[in-house]
Design a protein around this motif. Structure first.
Motif, PDB file in Angstrom:
ATOM      1  N   ASN A 150      39.302  49.895  57.672  1.00  0.00           N
ATOM      2  CA  ASN A 150      39.732  48.613  57.443  1.00  0.00           C
ATOM      3  C   ASN A 150      39.706  48.469  55.883  1.00  0.00           C
ATOM      4  O   ASN A 150      39.411  47.320  55.305  1.00  0.00           O
ATOM      5  N   ARG A 151      39.801  49.602  55.203  1.00  0.00           N
ATOM      6  CA  ARG A 151      39.454  49.574  53.618  1.00  0.00           C
ATOM      7  C   ARG A 151      40.343  48.422  52.980  1.00  0.00           C
ATOM      8  O   ARG A 151      39.875  47.750  52.270  1.00  0.00           O
ATOM      9  N   GLN A 152      41.566  48.663  53.263  1.00  0.00           N
ATOM     10  CA  GLN A 152      42.583  47.521  52.801  1.00  0.00           C
ATOM     11  C   GLN A 152      42.185  45.961  53.093  1.00  0.00           C
ATOM     12  O   GLN A 152      42.101  45.142  52.071  1.00  0.00           O
ATOM     13  N   ALA A 153      42.117  46.075  54.371  1.00  0.00           N
ATOM     14  CA  ALA A 153      41.798  44.433  54.694  1.00  0.00           C
ATOM     15  C   ALA A 153      40.380  43.984  54.319  1.00  0.00           C
ATOM     16  O   ALA A 153      40.273  42.882  53.870  1.00  0.00           O
ATOM     17  N   LEU A 154      39.272  45.080  54.151  1.00  0.00           N
ATOM     18  CA  LEU A 154      38.080  44.563  53.687  1.00  0.00           C
ATOM     19  C   LEU A 154      38.176  44.082  52.275  1.00  0.00           C
ATOM     20  O   LEU A 154      37.400  43.234  51.829  1.00  0.00           O
ATOM     21  N   ALA A 155      38.999  44.851  51.109  1.00  0.00           N
ATOM     22  CA  ALA A 155      39.046  44.681  50.085  1.00  0.00           C
ATOM     23  C   ALA A 155      39.645  43.340  49.848  1.00  0.00           C
ATOM     24  O   ALA A 155      39.251  42.587  48.829  1.00  0.00           O
ATOM     25  N   ARG A 156      40.730  43.267  50.523  1.00  0.00           N
ATOM     26  CA  ARG A 156      41.534  41.869  50.439  1.00  0.00           C
ATOM     27  C   ARG A 156      40.423  40.578  50.668  1.00  0.00           C
ATOM     28  O   ARG A 156      40.644  39.776  50.036  1.00  0.00           O
ATOM     29  N   THR A 157      39.717  40.909  51.892  1.00  0.00           N
ATOM     30  CA  THR A 157      38.917  39.627  51.982  1.00  0.00           C
ATOM     31  C   THR A 157      37.884  39.548  50.805  1.00  0.00           C
ATOM     32  O   THR A 157      37.707  38.360  50.312  1.00  0.00           O
ATOM     33  N   LEU A 158      37.143  40.764  50.175  1.00  0.00           N
ATOM     34  CA  LEU A 158      36.697  40.520  49.083  1.00  0.00           C
ATOM     35  C   LEU A 158      37.124  39.884  47.839  1.00  0.00           C
ATOM     36  O   LEU A 158      36.508  39.053  47.310  1.00  0.00           O
ATOM     37  N   TRP A 159      38.522  40.338  47.577  1.00  0.00           N
ATOM     38  CA  TRP A 159      39.177  39.725  46.645  1.00  0.00           C
ATOM     39  C   TRP A 159      39.030  38.147  46.556  1.00  0.00           C
ATOM     40  O   TRP A 159      38.813  37.469  45.725  1.00  0.00           O
ATOM     41  N   ARG A 160      39.452  37.674  47.808  1.00  0.00           N
ATOM     42  CA  ARG A 160      39.757  36.309  48.185  1.00  0.00           C
ATOM     43  C   ARG A 160      38.217  35.612  48.139  1.00  0.00           C
ATOM     44  O   ARG A 160      38.336  34.425  47.453  1.00  0.00           O
ATOM     45  N   MET A 161      37.256  36.123  48.549  1.00  0.00           N
ATOM     46  CA  MET A 161      35.796  35.578  48.497  1.00  0.00           C
ATOM     47  C   MET A 161      35.476  35.653  47.164  1.00  0.00           C
ATOM     48  O   MET A 161      34.500  34.644  46.668  1.00  0.00           O
ATOM     49  N   TRP A 162      35.398  36.692  46.479  1.00  0.00           N
ATOM     50  CA  TRP A 162      34.811  36.737  44.864  1.00  0.00           C
ATOM     51  C   TRP A 162      35.680  35.872  43.866  1.00  0.00           C
ATOM     52  O   TRP A 162      35.051  35.686  43.040  1.00  0.00           O
ATOM     53  N   SER A 163      36.980  35.847  44.211  1.00  0.00           N
ATOM     54  CA  SER A 163      38.049  35.140  43.197  1.00  0.00           C
ATOM     55  C   SER A 163      38.602  33.918  44.010  1.00  0.00           C
ATOM     56  O   SER A 163      39.898  34.031  43.982  1.00  0.00           O
ATOM     57  N   PRO A 164      38.096  32.928  44.437  1.00  0.00           N
ATOM     58  CA  PRO A 164      38.476  31.878  45.097  1.00  0.00           C
ATOM     59  C   PRO A 164      39.630  31.178  44.577  1.00  0.00           C
ATOM     60  O   PRO A 164      40.568  30.421  45.337  1.00  0.00           O
ATOM     61  N   LEU A 165      39.615  31.124  43.183  1.00  0.00           N
ATOM     62  CA  LEU A 165      40.933  30.425  42.640  1.00  0.00           C
ATOM     63  C   LEU A 165      41.843  31.211  42.275  1.00  0.00           C
ATOM     64  O   LEU A 165      43.073  30.654  41.550  1.00  0.00           O
ATOM     65  N   TRP A 166      41.825  32.394  42.160  1.00  0.00           N
ATOM     66  CA  TRP A 166      42.677  33.502  41.713  1.00  0.00           C
ATOM     67  C   TRP A 166      44.053  33.415  42.750  1.00  0.00           C
ATOM     68  O   TRP A 166      43.690  34.089  44.020  1.00  0.00           O
ATOM     69  N   GLN A 167      45.274  33.152  42.454  1.00  0.00           N
ATOM     70  CA  GLN A 167      45.889  33.187  43.523  1.00  0.00           C
ATOM     71  C   GLN A 167      46.970  34.481  43.273  1.00  0.00           C
ATOM     72  O   GLN A 167      48.274  34.544  42.875  1.00  0.00           O
ATOM     73  N   PHE A 168      46.307  35.696  43.733  1.00  0.00           N
ATOM     74  CA  PHE A 168      46.970  36.936  43.617  1.00  0.00           C
ATOM     75  C   PHE A 168      48.004  37.088  44.764  1.00  0.00           C
ATOM     76  O   PHE A 168      47.970  36.491  45.685  1.00  0.00           O
TER      77      PHE A 168
END
Length: 297
Positions: free
Chosen positions: A166-184
């Motif tokens: 699940n490398r992409q799903a895990l990375a996407r989760t971390l992006w959202r958790m670590w940068s909660p205000l970043w609307q990528f």
């Protein structure tokens, strides 16, 4: 932009280059789980400011490759620093402005601490980014332990299998958790996520998060570097350190000031999370320019 490659130490390092070949050298390192696209906008600004900007894919990411199948797939901090130094040597760069955050910032900090003659100035996301492995077993505040769940996950074989599957799903989760205000958007994520398909990605990542806790041995080739890092050497080069005040994995590093014994300034990017240069490209570029001015006037 097509990547260039250079054989450096144990690696064939792939990198993007921006600006004139006779510009002032600037090397920028990305973190986990990100890639060179963290610097796409920043590098353009810096090239316009006269820099020769080099942005490598770290070992285990994108088109960067190990030269020998027998080389341990180490993700330890010393290996990242050795790659950076070897790349500078291979490209004939005597001194450079270094910048980075997370894994890439760790490499930049180590080179700055141990080989300061090779560094003009440093920009470091999350400040003093050298692991204190000898104290890695010391508990921290529970709310901060919770931020590191993914690291403890990677200590288990379940975590290794989860990253592989699940490398992409895990990375996407971390992006959202670590940068909660970043609307990528999804295009931005997918552009970087392609770098996680490297055959060595899982091995390098798992080794990194186990080695930093003393759970697995390092590559003997880098033991001399890890030995020096036990002393937590100070950084003497001119430095601007940076935090984001909305970072979901790092609660702030202003208390690292004592580790910088040369000219030092700490900045906080308002509303930014963990992926500092991609979330705040102009502010990051300004920090690089200003750090260089601290060094050369």
């Amino acid at each position: 932009m097509n990547p260039k490659t250079v054989n450096a130490g144990a690696m064939e390092i792939a990198y993007l280059e921006f600006g004139s070949a006779d510009g002032w050298p600037c090397i920028l390192g990305h973190g986990f789980p990100y890639d060179v696209h963290s610097y796409s906008e920043t590098a353009t600004f810096l090239a316009d400011a006269g820099a020769r900007v080099i942005v490598p894919w770290l070992r285990g990411y994108g088109p960067t490759r190990f030269l020998d199948d027998k080389t341990p797939r180490s993700g330890e901090q010393a290996a990242l620093a050795a790659d950076l130094l070897a790349m500078m040597d291979a490209l004939g760069i005597d001194k450079a402005v270094l910048g980075g955050y997370d894994w890439g910032g760790r490499a930049a900090c180590i080179v700055s601490a141990l080989w300061p003659a090779r560094v003009v100035a440093l920009v470091s996301g999350n400040s003093y980014n050298i692991q204190d492995i000898a104290r890695s077993g010391d508990p921290i505040a529970p709310e901060h332990e919770a931020m590191l769940w993914y690291q403890y996950y990677f200590h288990s074989e379940r975590g290794r299998r989860g990253l592989a599957r699940n490398r992409q799903a895990l990375a996407r989760t971390l992006w959202r958790m670590w940068s909660p205000l970043w609307q990528f958007d999804e295009e931005t994520f997918e552009q970087s996520a392609a770098s996680f398909d490297n055959d060595d990605f899982v091995d390098v990542v798992i080794h990194s998060y186990r080695h930093r806790y003393g759970l697995v041995p390092g590559d003997p080739a880098y033991a001399h570097i890890e030995t020096q890092l036990v002393a937590q050497p100070p950084i003497t080069v001119p430095t601007i350190s940076v935090d984001g005040d909305a970072d979901g994995v790092n609660p702030g590093t202003s208390h690292h000031t004592q580790q910088f014994t040369g000219p030092h300034e700490h900045r906080v990017f308002n509303g930014a999370g963990h992926n500092l240069p991609q979330e705040r490209p102009v502010e990051w570029a300004n920090a690089v320019v200003d750090a260089r001015k601290m060094a050369v006037g």
